[in-house]
Design an enzyme around this catalytic site. Structure first.
Site, PDB file in Angstrom:
ATOM      1  N   HIS A   1       0.836  -1.206   0.000  1.00  0.00           N
ATOM      2  CA  HIS A   1       0.000   0.000   0.000  1.00  0.00           C
ATOM      3  C   HIS A   1       0.872   1.257   0.000  1.00  0.00           C
ATOM      4  O   HIS A   1       0.618   2.196  -0.760  1.00  0.00           O
ATOM      5  CB  HIS A   1      -0.911   0.016   1.236  1.00  0.00           C
ATOM      6  CG  HIS A   1      -2.164  -0.780   1.099  1.00  0.00           C
ATOM      7  ND1 HIS A   1      -2.167  -2.125   0.854  1.00  0.00           N
ATOM      8  CD2 HIS A   1      -3.492  -0.403   1.168  1.00  0.00           C
ATOM      9  CE1 HIS A   1      -3.424  -2.567   0.798  1.00  0.00           C
ATOM     10  NE2 HIS A   1      -4.235  -1.539   0.980  1.00  0.00           N
TER      11      HIS A   1
ATOM     12  N   HIS B   1       0.717  -4.788   8.720  1.00  0.00           N
ATOM     13  CA  HIS B   1       2.160  -4.545   8.628  1.00  0.00           C
ATOM     14  C   HIS B   1       2.735  -4.093   9.964  1.00  0.00           C
ATOM     15  O   HIS B   1       2.033  -3.510  10.794  1.00  0.00           O
ATOM     16  CB  HIS B   1       2.470  -3.458   7.594  1.00  0.00           C
ATOM     17  CG  HIS B   1       2.216  -3.877   6.183  1.00  0.00           C
ATOM     18  ND1 HIS B   1       2.967  -4.839   5.537  1.00  0.00           N
ATOM     19  CD2 HIS B   1       1.293  -3.451   5.276  1.00  0.00           C
ATOM     20  CE1 HIS B   1       2.505  -4.991   4.309  1.00  0.00           C
ATOM     21  NE2 HIS B   1       1.496  -4.178   4.129  1.00  0.00           N
TER      22      HIS B   1
END
Length: 342
Positions: free
Chosen positions: A114, A167
């Site tokens: 992302h 993450h």
């Protein structure tokens, strides 16, 4: 590395302990920053702002996503939502973390896709907006707004990825740095005037190189699909597991988009033709609607057919945006019987 992971888990706990309205905010940010949005939202809007900028956004997005897949295969990055269980931390200490429908991504975690893909693909758009601001405003503050918004967006995306347990913070930082560097470097190599053969070759290269890498790693005895197994094992709700988070889904998206640019290059506008401001606004609206409608079509349940359908959808998108819709708008505005501009 365990110390880095534990620090990331504690940071995620702090983020998740915030007020309820922040939960909706972080989930909205991570959803809007999905790499698919570069292909289905940012590219159509950028293209009707400026053709070269639009192609640069899409090209940078597909190259950076392909590189992200390769890096993830070789870096073997963990994801918090499974690491907290696999490491035994959740059984040794009190860990107050929640998963969300967008948490259960199945690819490896490092670097953050992302952050990397958004950072790279939006760089050409940000620099174009800064140039536009410089032409119309003298204030240094106004000129810095595009880059300021870019930095704030990347920070928000990074925090959202930590919040949903997709993450660790170090994966976010590495993704942002890699994305900015790629965007800056690739902007000078936009294939805005290349022939269809270049894009067909690129499509084959993207697909075949990934198939070859995947086969070689498996032949070497390495479980390259380890992350899919762990995501399936530790996801709180099996319905949250999505095929479009798998590495090959990204490769199909990238290769399909490259082919779509080739299709658009094969059916270009006539020399000297382009849209006036009102036509460009109409084109942007139509392109967004057409591309969103295309990607809302149901996908087959079979995995192989799913990948094939995804490839075709992402190939059709650039052709619609960069060829079919501009030609349609020009033909509607052209007086009947008027010849094409040569």
């Amino acid at each position: 590395m365990d110390a880095l992971h534990i620090t990331g888990i504690r940071f995620a706990e702090v983020l998740q302990s915030g007020p309820p309205w922040l939960e909706k905010f972080w989930i909205s940010v991570t959803t809007l920053a999905d790499p698919k949005c570069i292909f289905t939202v940012c590219f159509p809007l950028a293209y009707f702002l400026d053709r070269k900028v639009g192609v640069s956004v899409l090209w940078t997005g597909l190259v950076s996503e392909w590189l992200n897949v390769v890096l993830k295969w070789f870096l073997f990055g963990e994801r918090p939502f499974w690491w907290v269980h696999e490491s035994g931390l959740a059984s040794k200490e009190l860990v107050t973390l929640r998963q969300f429908p967008v948490s259960c991504e199945t690819g490896p975690g490092s670097p953050s896709g992302h952050c990397m893909i958004t950072g790279a693909a939006l760089w050409p758009l940000v620099t174009a907006l800064r140039t536009l601001a410089s032409r119309h405003f003298r204030s240094p503050t106004v000129k810095l707004i595009p880059f300021g918004a870019y930095v704030v967006l990347l920070l928000a995306v990074g925090l959202s990825r930590v919040f949903i347990l997709a993450h660790f913070p170090h994966q976010v930082v590495s993704g942002i740095l890699a994305g900015v560097a790629l965007g800056w470097r690739l902007q000078a190599y936009t294939p805005a005037a290349h022939a269809p053969g270049f894009f067909i070759t690129t499509t084959l290269a993207l697909l075949l190189s990934c198939f070859a890498l995947h086969s070689l790693v498996i032949a070497a005895g390495i479980d390259i699909d380890w992350s899919i197994r762990l995501a399936t094992k530790w996801c709180s709700d099996p319905t949250w597991l999505r095929l479009d988070t798998r590495p090959f889904a990204s490769v199909c998206r990238d290769a399909g988009s490259a082919l779509g640019l080739g299709l658009a290059a094969g059916f270009p506008l006539h020399r000297g033709e382009w849209l006036d401001p009102r036509q460009r606004v109409a084109g942007a609206v139509l392109a967004l609607g057409a591309v969103q409608g295309l990607h809302r079509l149901l996908q087959p349940a079979n995995v192989t057919l799913w990948y094939g359908t995804s490839f075709l959808k992402f190939a059709a998108g650039p052709w619609l945006v960069a060829s079919l819709l501009p030609q349609l708008l020009l033909s509607l505005a052209r007086p009947r019987g008027s010849p094409h501009t040569e």
